[in-house]
Design an enzyme around this catalytic site. Structure first.
Site, mmCIF file in Angstrom:
data_model
loop_
_atom_site.group_PDB
_atom_site.id
_atom_site.type_symbol
_atom_site.label_atom_id
_atom_site.label_comp_id
_atom_site.label_asym_id
_atom_site.label_seq_id
_atom_site.Cartn_x
_atom_site.Cartn_y
_atom_site.Cartn_z
ATOM 1 C CG HIS A 149 -0.491 -0.475 2.487
ATOM 2 N ND1 HIS A 149 0.572 0.109 3.125
ATOM 3 C CD2 HIS A 149 -0.902 -1.487 3.282
ATOM 4 C CE1 HIS A 149 0.774 -0.525 4.263
ATOM 5 N NE2 HIS A 149 -0.085 -1.501 4.380
ATOM 6 C CG ASP B 132 -4.302 -2.068 3.387
ATOM 7 O OD1 ASP B 132 -4.005 -3.137 3.961
ATOM 8 O OD2 ASP B 132 -4.147 -0.953 3.911
ATOM 9 N N GLY C 43 -8.412 1.697 8.640
ATOM 10 C CA GLY C 43 -8.682 0.692 7.620
ATOM 11 C C GLY C 43 -10.081 0.750 7.054
HETATM 12 ZN ZN LIG Z 1 -0.536 -2.517 6.196
#
Ligand SMILES: [Zn+2]
Length: 331
Positions: free
Chosen positions: A141, A213, A232
């Site tokens: 990422h 991700d 996230g």
């Molecule tokens: Zn990560």
């Protein structure tokens, strides 16, 4: 990624993942093992035993491999096993307490910022250790221009260094961040200039893969103040649609290149052989580049709703997926 409960840092956890994935039969799962025991950044995990059980890479994802010294040990070990080391690059001392990218937007929102250098310092360290060891390094990422420059320089020298970019980093920027925890992820959404550099890298081959991700969280854990929410967002359901809508249709990359970034690119990073041919496993995604649709998180079959793309309209979507010759998903 091994940042689960339990952490995938030994062969019995790896075997458990591989067996459950095979039993479910809906998707290929190639597990990544922890680089250190408990991803604590102290002792090396049982990397060789995990490789026998089915891991395809190692990572202490969620955070970087703790020190350059430990990274050297991990890389020496992985070089002998021909496994890539995947690093989550964020210098903890610069990252500390930050929740979004540092800049005018973080000041306006009154949120603690993370400088871009938090990532690139760590990428620079990793490239240096890769140079020392000759191991395969993959940057997870990746979000900044400076990080991409390190990867480009390493590739130029012939080092086996690769990197990936997420759909949210090629779509959104720090100016898009609202006081809404669905815009909180690490690395944080980067600047407009960084996004332009990443898209250039995706087009010219400096970036090897698009990776989601994907980070599902229970709705209750995200439904709190920005500062307190976990990092996230989810990504599987919108990944291809974002690639088609944000990269292909505006003419930023070719269809061939986009397909590579989702298929042969990541396969090469992990050393997995895949081709469409007789007697090969038929793992296929059938997609329409043009179907118009709107993503509604509430209608998602996922248990998680933590996406900044709820209500977004797209052009293009997967229509069916085939695993080992069997249709497992139909739109
Ligand atoms: Zn990560």
């Amino acid at each position: 990624m091994p940042n689960t409960q339990p952490i995938n840092d030994n062969a019995s956890v790896t075997r458990g993942i591989v067996e459950r994935a095979a039993a479910a039969g809906a998707v290929r799962v190639w597990p990544i093992g922890a680089a250190s025991v408990g991803s604590k950044g102290e002792a090396l995990a049982e990397i060789a035993a995990m490789k026998d059980a089915g891991i395809v890479a190692v990572s202490d994802d969620g955070k970087p491999v703790a020190t350059a010294r430990l990274m050297r040990q991990v890389m020496d070990y992985c070089r002998a096993l021909d496994l890539p080391v995947i690093d989550h690059c964020e210098d903890p001392s610069l990252f500390a307490g930050g929740v979004m990218r540092e800049g005018p937007r973080s000041i306006r929102l009154g949120l603690k910022g993370i400088p871009a250098q938090s990532e690139s310092i760590c990428v620079g360290r990793d490239v240096e250790v890769a140079m020392l060891t000759g191991a395969r390094l993959h940057i997870a990422h990746m979000s900044t221009r400076a990080s991409l420059e390190y990867v480009r320089a390493a590739k130029k020298q012939g080092l086996p260094v690769t990197c990936e970019v997420t759909p949210h980093h090629f779509t959104l920027i720090d100016e898009d961040v609202r006081y809404d925890s669905h815009y909180k992820m690490n690395p944080p959404l980067a600047s407009r200039e960084d996004r332009a550099a990443l898209i250039e890298g995706l087009a010219d081959g400096s970036v090897d893969a698009i990776a989601t991700d994907h980070a599902p969280h229970h709705p209750s854990s995200k439904d709190v103040e920005f500062d307190r929410a976990p990092f996230g967002i989810t990504g599987f359901e919108t990944a291809l649609a974002l690639g088609l809508s944000e990269l292909l249709h505006p003419g930023k990359i070719s269809l061939k290149r986009l397909v590579e970034l989702f298929t042969t690119g990541p396969a090469r990073v992990l050393g997995i052989e895949r081709k469409i041919a007789a007697d090969e496993p038929a793992d296929l995604t059938i997609f329409s580049p043009d179907v118009a649709w709107t993503f509604r998180a509430a209608d998602s079959p996922s248990k998680s709703r933590n996406t900044p793309f709820d209500g977004r309209s797209f052009r293009g979507a997967p229509m069916a997926t085939v695993v080992a010759g069997r249709i497992v998903y139909r739109r």
